[in-house]
Design a protein around this motif. Structure first.
Motif, PDB file in Angstrom:
ATOM      1  N   PRO A 119      -4.083 -12.611  -1.646  1.00 42.65           N
ATOM      2  CA  PRO A 119      -5.067 -11.594  -1.222  1.00 42.65           C
ATOM      3  C   PRO A 119      -4.437 -10.226  -1.112  1.00 42.65           C
ATOM      4  CG  PRO A 119      -4.375 -12.951   0.640  1.00 42.65           C
ATOM      5  CD  PRO A 119      -3.788 -13.592  -0.580  1.00 42.65           C
ATOM      6  N   LEU A 120      -5.251  -9.200  -1.293  1.00 41.18           N
ATOM      7  CA  LEU A 120      -4.767  -7.830  -1.209  1.00 41.18           C
ATOM      8  C   LEU A 120      -4.558  -7.435   0.249  1.00 41.18           C
ATOM      9  CD1 LEU A 120      -6.999  -6.055  -3.883  1.00 41.18           C
ATOM     10  CD2 LEU A 120      -4.640  -6.845  -4.130  1.00 41.18           C
ATOM     11  N   MET A 121      -3.459  -6.764   0.503  1.00 42.72           N
ATOM     12  CA  MET A 121      -3.143  -6.294   1.848  1.00 42.72           C
ATOM     13  C   MET A 121      -3.089  -4.767   1.819  1.00 42.72           C
ATOM     14  SD  MET A 121       0.163  -7.137   4.277  1.00 42.72           S
ATOM     15  CE  MET A 121      -0.454  -8.783   4.648  1.00 42.72           C
ATOM     16  N   GLY A 122      -3.839  -4.148   2.700  1.00 45.87           N
ATOM     17  CA  GLY A 122      -3.854  -2.694   2.751  1.00 45.87           C
ATOM     18  C   GLY A 122      -2.675  -2.142   3.532  1.00 45.87           C
ATOM     19  N   PHE A 123      -2.188  -0.980   3.112  1.00 52.53           N
ATOM     20  CA  PHE A 123      -1.145  -0.317   3.872  1.00 52.53           C
ATOM     21  C   PHE A 123      -1.250   1.189   3.674  1.00 52.53           C
ATOM     22  CE2 PHE A 123       0.763  -0.665  -0.258  1.00 52.53           C
ATOM     23  CZ  PHE A 123       1.679   0.368  -0.361  1.00 52.53           C
ATOM     24  N   ARG A 124      -0.595   1.917   4.566  1.00 49.04           N
ATOM     25  CA  ARG A 124      -0.623   3.375   4.534  1.00 49.04           C
ATOM     26  C   ARG A 124       0.798   3.917   4.399  1.00 49.04           C
ATOM     27  NH1 ARG A 124      -3.141   6.152   9.343  1.00 49.04           N
ATOM     28  NH2 ARG A 124      -1.915   4.630  10.507  1.00 49.04           N
ATOM     29  N   VAL A 128       9.881  -8.604   3.517  1.00 50.76           N
ATOM     30  CA  VAL A 128       8.613  -7.869   3.525  1.00 50.76           C
ATOM     31  C   VAL A 128       8.865  -6.372   3.673  1.00 50.76           C
ATOM     32  CG1 VAL A 128       6.461  -7.502   4.783  1.00 50.76           C
ATOM     33  CG2 VAL A 128       7.285  -9.821   4.390  1.00 50.76           C
ATOM     34  N   GLU A 129       9.763  -5.991   4.575  1.00 49.57           N
ATOM     35  CA  GLU A 129      10.044  -4.571   4.781  1.00 49.57           C
ATOM     36  C   GLU A 129      10.681  -3.951   3.540  1.00 49.57           C
ATOM     37  OE1 GLU A 129      12.385  -4.312   8.304  1.00 49.57           O
ATOM     38  OE2 GLU A 129      10.637  -4.455   9.648  1.00 49.57           O
ATOM     39  N   THR A 130      11.559  -4.708   2.869  1.00 42.52           N
ATOM     40  CA  THR A 130      12.187  -4.197   1.655  1.00 42.52           C
ATOM     41  C   THR A 130      11.154  -3.974   0.552  1.00 42.52           C
ATOM     42  OG1 THR A 130      14.278  -5.300   2.144  1.00 42.52           O
ATOM     43  CG2 THR A 130      13.890  -4.667  -0.142  1.00 42.52           C
ATOM     44  N   MET A 131      10.268  -4.950   0.351  1.00 43.28           N
ATOM     45  CA  MET A 131       9.260  -4.825  -0.690  1.00 43.28           C
ATOM     46  C   MET A 131       8.225  -3.762  -0.337  1.00 43.28           C
ATOM     47  SD  MET A 131      10.287  -6.733  -3.030  1.00 43.28           S
ATOM     48  CE  MET A 131       8.842  -6.492  -4.089  1.00 43.28           C
ATOM     49  N   THR A 132       7.922  -3.646   0.959  1.00 45.25           N
ATOM     50  CA  THR A 132       6.985  -2.601   1.386  1.00 45.25           C
ATOM     51  C   THR A 132       7.561  -1.219   1.111  1.00 45.25           C
ATOM     52  OG1 THR A 132       6.111  -4.041   3.129  1.00 45.25           O
ATOM     53  CG2 THR A 132       5.676  -1.693   3.327  1.00 45.25           C
ATOM     54  N   ALA A 133       8.843  -1.037   1.435  1.00 45.21           N
ATOM     55  CA  ALA A 133       9.499   0.240   1.154  1.00 45.21           C
ATOM     56  C   ALA A 133       9.537   0.519  -0.340  1.00 45.21           C
ATOM     57  CB  ALA A 133      10.916   0.231   1.734  1.00 45.21           C
ATOM     58  N   TYR A 134       9.761  -0.522  -1.131  1.00 48.91           N
ATOM     59  CA  TYR A 134       9.791  -0.358  -2.595  1.00 48.91           C
ATOM     60  C   TYR A 134       8.423   0.084  -3.119  1.00 48.91           C
ATOM     61  CZ  TYR A 134       9.978  -1.663  -7.532  1.00 48.91           C
ATOM     62  OH  TYR A 134       9.898  -1.653  -8.902  1.00 48.91           O
ATOM     63  N   GLN A 135       7.372  -0.562  -2.655  1.00 51.08           N
ATOM     64  CA  GLN A 135       6.025  -0.186  -3.087  1.00 51.08           C
ATOM     65  C   GLN A 135       5.692   1.232  -2.638  1.00 51.08           C
ATOM     66  OE1 GLN A 135       3.885  -1.936  -5.034  1.00 51.08           O
ATOM     67  NE2 GLN A 135       5.459  -3.506  -5.270  1.00 51.08           N
ATOM     68  N   VAL A 139      -1.972  -3.871  -2.059  1.00 52.92           N
ATOM     69  CA  VAL A 139      -0.925  -4.563  -2.794  1.00 52.92           C
ATOM     70  C   VAL A 139      -1.079  -6.062  -2.529  1.00 52.92           C
ATOM     71  CG1 VAL A 139       0.735  -4.386  -0.898  1.00 52.92           C
ATOM     72  CG2 VAL A 139       1.553  -4.676  -3.238  1.00 52.92           C
ATOM     73  N   PRO A 140      -0.943  -6.919  -3.558  1.00 54.72           N
ATOM     74  CA  PRO A 140      -1.048  -8.368  -3.338  1.00 54.72           C
ATOM     75  C   PRO A 140      -0.013  -8.847  -2.322  1.00 54.72           C
ATOM     76  CG  PRO A 140      -1.159  -7.866  -5.675  1.00 54.72           C
ATOM     77  CD  PRO A 140      -0.785  -6.591  -4.973  1.00 54.72           C
ATOM     78  N   MET A 141      -0.432  -9.740  -1.452  1.00 58.68           N
ATOM     79  CA  MET A 141       0.461 -10.225  -0.407  1.00 58.68           C
ATOM     80  C   MET A 141       1.691 -10.904  -0.996  1.00 58.68           C
ATOM     81  SD  MET A 141      -0.442 -12.709   2.825  1.00 58.68           S
ATOM     82  CE  MET A 141      -1.765 -11.591   3.319  1.00 58.68           C
ATOM     83  N   GLY A 142       1.513 -11.626  -2.120  1.00 53.85           N
ATOM     84  CA  GLY A 142       2.650 -12.297  -2.751  1.00 53.85           C
ATOM     85  C   GLY A 142       3.714 -11.328  -3.219  1.00 53.85           C
ATOM     86  N   ALA A 189       6.113   3.416   5.601  1.00 57.12           N
ATOM     87  CA  ALA A 189       5.062   2.537   5.087  1.00 57.12           C
ATOM     88  C   ALA A 189       4.616   1.596   6.208  1.00 57.12           C
ATOM     89  CB  ALA A 189       5.553   1.736   3.888  1.00 57.12           C
ATOM     90  N   LEU A 190       3.325   1.554   6.444  1.00 58.61           N
ATOM     91  CA  LEU A 190       2.772   0.744   7.527  1.00 58.61           C
ATOM     92  C   LEU A 190       1.840  -0.320   6.974  1.00 58.61           C
ATOM     93  CD1 LEU A 190       1.860   3.546  10.099  1.00 58.61           C
ATOM     94  CD2 LEU A 190       3.856   2.055  10.140  1.00 58.61           C
ATOM     95  N   ILE A 191       2.119  -1.566   7.306  1.00 58.22           N
ATOM     96  CA  ILE A 191       1.197  -2.668   7.055  1.00 58.22           C
ATOM     97  C   ILE A 191       1.075  -3.440   8.361  1.00 58.22           C
ATOM     98  CG2 ILE A 191       1.838  -2.849   4.611  1.00 58.22           C
ATOM     99  CD1 ILE A 191       3.452  -5.305   5.289  1.00 58.22           C
ATOM    100  N   PRO A 192       0.027  -4.233   8.522  1.00 59.32           N
ATOM    101  CA  PRO A 192      -0.158  -4.952   9.785  1.00 59.32           C
ATOM    102  C   PRO A 192       1.079  -5.758  10.192  1.00 59.32           C
ATOM    103  CG  PRO A 192      -2.118  -5.146   8.440  1.00 59.32           C
ATOM    104  CD  PRO A 192      -1.091  -4.479   7.584  1.00 59.32           C
ATOM    105  N   GLY A 193       1.665  -5.384  11.308  1.00 64.44           N
ATOM    106  CA  GLY A 193       2.815  -6.110  11.829  1.00 64.44           C
ATOM    107  C   GLY A 193       4.161  -5.656  11.328  1.00 64.44           C
TER     108      GLY A 193
END
Length: 230
Positions: free
Chosen positions: A134-139, A38-45, A118-121, A176-180
């Protein structure tokens, strides 16, 4: 009778504690397994959003300043028209660098309040899940300063032809911040803001060195003008 009820309550309480512990342990194990992905994909996005933001900011600044190669570089020539020197206008380049840096910083601040989804998948990775769920919001938080650097790059573009590129390298650190979850990453991108081809005198003949296993002498191929005419 009362002792039986107390013992029964203790047993029920123990069962509840075991279930809660098992659930917590399962959540921790799942989190440990999923967190790196999750952290890798979040950083990529986050990098995708940041690079797009940088590109848009630089394009707007270059268009607003009407930047051309001639506006930043002066080519000195000899009497026969050959280029003898390349002089860059450092004042103009530094002014452009400051303007682009400020523009990028302002655009990055907008991402901190933007409603990014970004889609959770997609965060979980894998082609099967990409774009699904579902879409997950992040900053995206801009950490530190926007670092920019002007680079003059010269490359061969043919026989006695040199390509001069004025490159702008921009580096930033973002979070990049997403819940958790939270992911830190560095974004570095190079953009060509101007270029030209400097043409010199084409020689009457040239020599090519091949990369075979022969001797040095055998590697030299002499492409002389008189051979070309035969």
């Amino acid at each position: 009778m009362q002792s039986y009820k107390r013992r029964h309550r203790r047993i029920e309480l123990v069962k509840i504690m075991i279930v809660i512990t098992a659930v917590l342990l399962l959540v921790v194990l799942i989190d440990m397994k999923m967190r790196p992905s999750v952290e890798t994909m979040t950083a990529y996005q986050a990098r995708l959003y940041a690079i797009q933001t940088i590109n848009d900011a630089v394009a707007k600044e270059l268009d607003a300043e009407k930047v051309t190669y001639d506006s930043m570089v002066k080519l000195s020539t000899s009497a026969d028209g050959m280029v003898t020197a390349v002089e860059t206008d450092m004042l103009a380049l530094n002014r452009l660098k400051v303007g682009i840096t400020n523009s990028v910083a302002q655009e990055l601040k907008k991402l901190e309040t933007a409603d990014l989804k970004v889609p959770m998948g997609t965060l979980f990775g894998g082609q099967m899940f990409t774009g699904r769920g579902p879409l997950m919001g992040f900053r995206i938080l801009h950490v530190g300063y926007v670092q920019s650097e002007i680079i003059n790059q010269f490359d061969s573009a043919g026989i006695n032809q040199t390509r001069h590129q004025i490159m702008l390298r921009i580096s930033i650190n973002i979070n990049a911040l997403i819940p958790g979850y939270s992911a830190d990453t560095e974004v570095t991108t190079n953009m060509c803001i101007a270029e030209t081809i400097i043409v010199g005198t084409v020689p009457d003949a040239f020599t090519k060195v091949t990369g075979d296993n022969g001797s040095t002498i055998s590697k030299l191929n002499d492409y002389r003008a008189d051979n070309a005419l035969e």
